[in-house]
Design an enzyme around this catalytic site. Structure first.
Site, PDB file in Angstrom:
ATOM      1  N   GLU A 239     -30.983 -10.182  21.772  1.00 57.04           N
ATOM      2  CA  GLU A 239     -30.123  -9.042  21.432  1.00 57.04           C
ATOM      3  C   GLU A 239     -30.740  -7.795  22.062  1.00 57.04           C
ATOM      4  O   GLU A 239     -31.961  -7.616  22.042  1.00 57.04           O
ATOM      5  CB  GLU A 239     -30.040  -8.886  19.902  1.00 57.04           C
ATOM      6  CG  GLU A 239     -29.396  -7.615  19.403  1.00 57.04           C
ATOM      7  CD  GLU A 239     -27.949  -7.482  19.828  1.00 57.04           C
ATOM      8  OE1 GLU A 239     -27.626  -6.448  20.432  1.00 57.04           O
ATOM      9  OE2 GLU A 239     -27.161  -8.407  19.560  1.00 57.04           O
TER      10      GLU A 239
ATOM     11  N   CYS B 110      -4.406  -0.330   8.567  1.00 52.32           N
ATOM     12  CA  CYS B 110      -3.712  -1.622   8.700  1.00 52.32           C
ATOM     13  C   CYS B 110      -2.497  -1.447   9.605  1.00 52.32           C
ATOM     14  O   CYS B 110      -1.919  -0.367   9.678  1.00 52.32           O
ATOM     15  CB  CYS B 110      -3.228  -2.135   7.343  1.00 52.32           C
ATOM     16  SG  CYS B 110      -4.534  -2.518   6.160  1.00 52.32           S
TER      17      CYS B 110
ATOM     18  N   CYS C 163       0.832  -1.201   0.000  1.00 58.36           N
ATOM     19  CA  CYS C 163       0.000   0.000   0.000  1.00 58.36           C
ATOM     20  C   CYS C 163       0.871   1.256   0.000  1.00 58.36           C
ATOM     21  O   CYS C 163       1.751   1.393   0.860  1.00 58.36           O
ATOM     22  CB  CYS C 163      -0.911   0.005   1.223  1.00 58.36           C
ATOM     23  SG  CYS C 163      -1.895   1.507   1.373  1.00 58.36           S
TER      24      CYS C 163
ATOM     25  N   GLN D  30     -21.140  -8.925   9.032  1.00 56.03           N
ATOM     26  CA  GLN D  30     -19.700  -9.187   9.026  1.00 56.03           C
ATOM     27  C   GLN D  30     -19.053  -8.646   7.755  1.00 56.03           C
ATOM     28  O   GLN D  30     -19.591  -8.821   6.653  1.00 56.03           O
ATOM     29  CB  GLN D  30     -19.443 -10.691   9.143  1.00 56.03           C
ATOM     30  CG  GLN D  30     -19.785 -11.272  10.507  1.00 56.03           C
ATOM     31  CD  GLN D  30     -18.735 -11.017  11.565  1.00 56.03           C
ATOM     32  OE1 GLN D  30     -17.783 -10.267  11.358  1.00 56.03           O
ATOM     33  NE2 GLN D  30     -18.898 -11.653  12.720  1.00 56.03           N
TER      34      GLN D  30
ATOM     35  N   CYS E  83     -14.028 -11.512  19.617  1.00 57.86           N
ATOM     36  CA  CYS E  83     -13.214 -10.589  18.822  1.00 57.86           C
ATOM     37  C   CYS E  83     -12.098  -9.987  19.666  1.00 57.86           C
ATOM     38  O   CYS E  83     -11.385  -9.100  19.203  1.00 57.86           O
ATOM     39  CB  CYS E  83     -14.083  -9.489  18.219  1.00 57.86           C
ATOM     40  SG  CYS E  83     -14.929  -8.476  19.445  1.00 57.86           S
TER      41      CYS E  83
ATOM     42  N   CYS F 294      -1.369   5.823   6.964  1.00 57.78           N
ATOM     43  CA  CYS F 294      -2.732   5.409   7.292  1.00 57.78           C
ATOM     44  C   CYS F 294      -2.745   4.519   8.534  1.00 57.78           C
ATOM     45  O   CYS F 294      -1.835   3.738   8.765  1.00 57.78           O
ATOM     46  CB  CYS F 294      -3.311   4.655   6.094  1.00 57.78           C
ATOM     47  SG  CYS F 294      -4.974   4.016   6.375  1.00 57.78           S
TER      48      CYS F 294
END
Length: 523
Positions: A406, A103, A94, A356, A481, A100
């Site tokens: 939920e 990432c 990149c 997702q 996560c 940036c």
């Protein structure tokens, strides 16, 4: 003149005494052996027992670095020179990678990324959960453990208030890659992608302004300065094309960008969603106010330039906040949803619904979840954080009955609509907190064979963990996560009579430090 120190010994001749008795000062140049990496992707090195974090440095490297900031127990340094590079280092493809903040690991070979993410999970299970992992001896682990313990002041908390050290991992390529044994939790190799680029189906691009007009991209590391971006190598190409066209049309029409400091300006974010299976696309313009100047011209230009877009929506957010979406959403043109598939299950995706972002790996993740649930078609399953029903409906194909809960009402509306869309009548969805709703189900006679949890980063609410222990399902599948809160919660479930049999990391976000993990527990 800056002074240069070795990571093992540092001469103080001809220099002022370090602040507060520290072995280094701001602006010192030091030589460091990088012994590991934090969960945020920073290299870990030491000078006379003092821990320094170096952005861009990889485990196994020797680097020359400049000290940027020191605190009582740790500091930060800037990489100046690679004295000895890691064999895992590659040139990031990149062009704006160094600027940036999207990432963190493009400079690391993908195979090494996967090994490092597995080791990250292993280290969390051991450090936070005090759990035994099969075959988990790691080179350099003791040195790294000492560096992190010193920097964290001895804290093992996953919510460590300083730099979130919990679960930093050592050299990815040297990490134990065995699939386990009989003396602890089996941690499988991380499941990666054959093609780990262009995988994201959703772009959320903040908009700013320069002398040349509208700009849009990602925030620079550690700031809210927008780095203008024409292409993102982890976004689907069509997302790039839509964002570029919207910026260009906005410039031509004189559309103003929102200014965080003044609270003025119109366009805050451009959100693009791409359905990989169907090819349908949705564009959401997040605006600081309901009125859009030149609206007809803007819509006409967008439709002409972007015929693949099926839905153009507006979300109004007038709050002085970093939260992307406001409470009001309306359709400007086209449909209010687009459709996509995960496996054989169809989903309607609305502007604000969670879906997702890596569809290929989502199928891998959900497939492993079904495997760990051990479903034969006769089971009753509870999905404790069901969202719009993605996991619930995946499970419902293999179970007798699935109950999803939920706390977000709009998500439950979407979940019920998705169940109807797929003609699935063996799913029940209810709004509320899992720790409140699930005991009510128990009173109604619901006895789950399996409970699946997929909580936010903060992990499971303690009351939910107590509810699981009271319900005593035969199996628990924990989709996480955040490896540190996963390890903390597994400790609670293990102390309550469950055994963690196997854990599989899944790389949902290649070239970033994030890792999804699935754990299988048995009573």
């Amino acid at each position: 003149m800056s002074k240069q120190r070795s990571g093992r010994s540092a001469s103080r001749r001809g220099s002022s005494a370090p602040a507060a008795g520290l072995p280094v000062n701001k602006n010192d140049e030091v030589m460091l052996d990088i012994i590991g990496m934090t969960h945020e992707g920073e290299g870990v090195g030491r000078v006379e027992g003092f821990t320094l974090f170096v952005q861009g440095a990889l485990p196994g490297e020797k680097v020359r670095a400049k000290v940027l900031k020191t605190k009582k127990q740790y500091g930060y340094a800037k990489l100046l020179e690679l004295v000895q590079a890691s064999g895992d280092r590659i040139a990031p493809p990149c062009p704006i990678y160094d600027q940036c903040g999207g990432c963190q690991l493009q400079h690391m070979d993908y195979t090494a990324q996967l090994a490092w993410k597995r080791q990250l999970v292993v280290d969390n299970l051991q450090r936070i959960g005090k759990l035994q992992v099969a075959g988990a001896a790691g080179r350099g682990a003791d040195k790294l453990e000492g560096a992190l313990a010193d920097a964290a002041g001895g804290s093992d908390s996953p919510e460590d208030a300083g730099i979130k050290l919990a679960g930093a991992a050592g050299n990815g390529s040297n990490a134990a890659n065995s699939a386990g044994g009989s003396d602890g939790i089996i941690v499988r190799p991380a499941l990666g992608m054959d093609e780990p680029w262009r995988y994201r189906n959703k772009a959320q691009v903040p908009i700013g302004v320069t002398e040349g007009g509208l700009v849009g991209g990602f925030y620079a590391r550690g700031s809210h300065r927008i780095v203008d971006m024409e292409t993102c190598l982890i976004q689907h190409e069509d997302n790039d094309a839509v964002v570029a066209a919207v910026k260009g049309i906005g410039r031509d029409l004189g559309i103003t960008a929102y200014d965080e400091e003044t609270g003025r300006g119109l366009l805050r974010h451009v959100v693009v969603k791409k359905a990989f299976r169907t090819g349908e696309m949705m564009l959401v313009l997040v605006t600081n106010g309901r009125d859009i100047p030149h609206l007809d011209a803007w819509l006409g230009s967008i439709r002409e330039a972007l015929p693949q877009v099926e839905s153009i929506c507006q979300n109004v957010n007038t709050q002085r906040t970093n939260v992307i979406f406001g409470s009001e959403t309306r359709v400007l043109w086209g449909r209010d949803v687009i459709y996509d598939y995960i496996g054989d299950v169809q989903f309607a995706i609305s502007p604000r619904s969670f879906y997702q972002v890596n569809p290929a790996q989502t199928e891998v993740l959900y497939g492993k979840t079904v495997e760990y649930a051990g479903l034969t078609g006769n089971e009753t399953v509870i999905d404790a954080y069901c969202g719009i029903g993605t996991i619930s409906l995946f499970l419902a194909q293999h179970a007798a009955k699935v109950y999803g809960v939920e706390i977000v009402p709009e998500a439950i509306e979407d979940a019920r609509a998705n169940a109807k869309l797929n003609n699935m009548n063996n799913v029940v969805f209810e709004v509320g907190a899992s720790e409140d709703v699930i005991p009510n189900w128990k009173e109604q006679g619901v006895t789950p064979d399996v409970i699946v949890v997929d909580p936010p980063r903060k992990g499971c609410d303690p009351r939910l963990l107590n509810t699981i222990l009271a319900m005593q399902p035969e199996r628990v599948v924990y989709v996480s996560c955040n490896p540190s809160t996963l390890a903390r919660d597994l400790r609670v479930l293990e102390d309550g009579g469950y055994k963690t049999a196997e854990v599989t990391p899944v790389d949902m976000f290649p070239h970033t430090t994030h890792v999804e993990t699935i754990a299988a527990l048995h009573r």
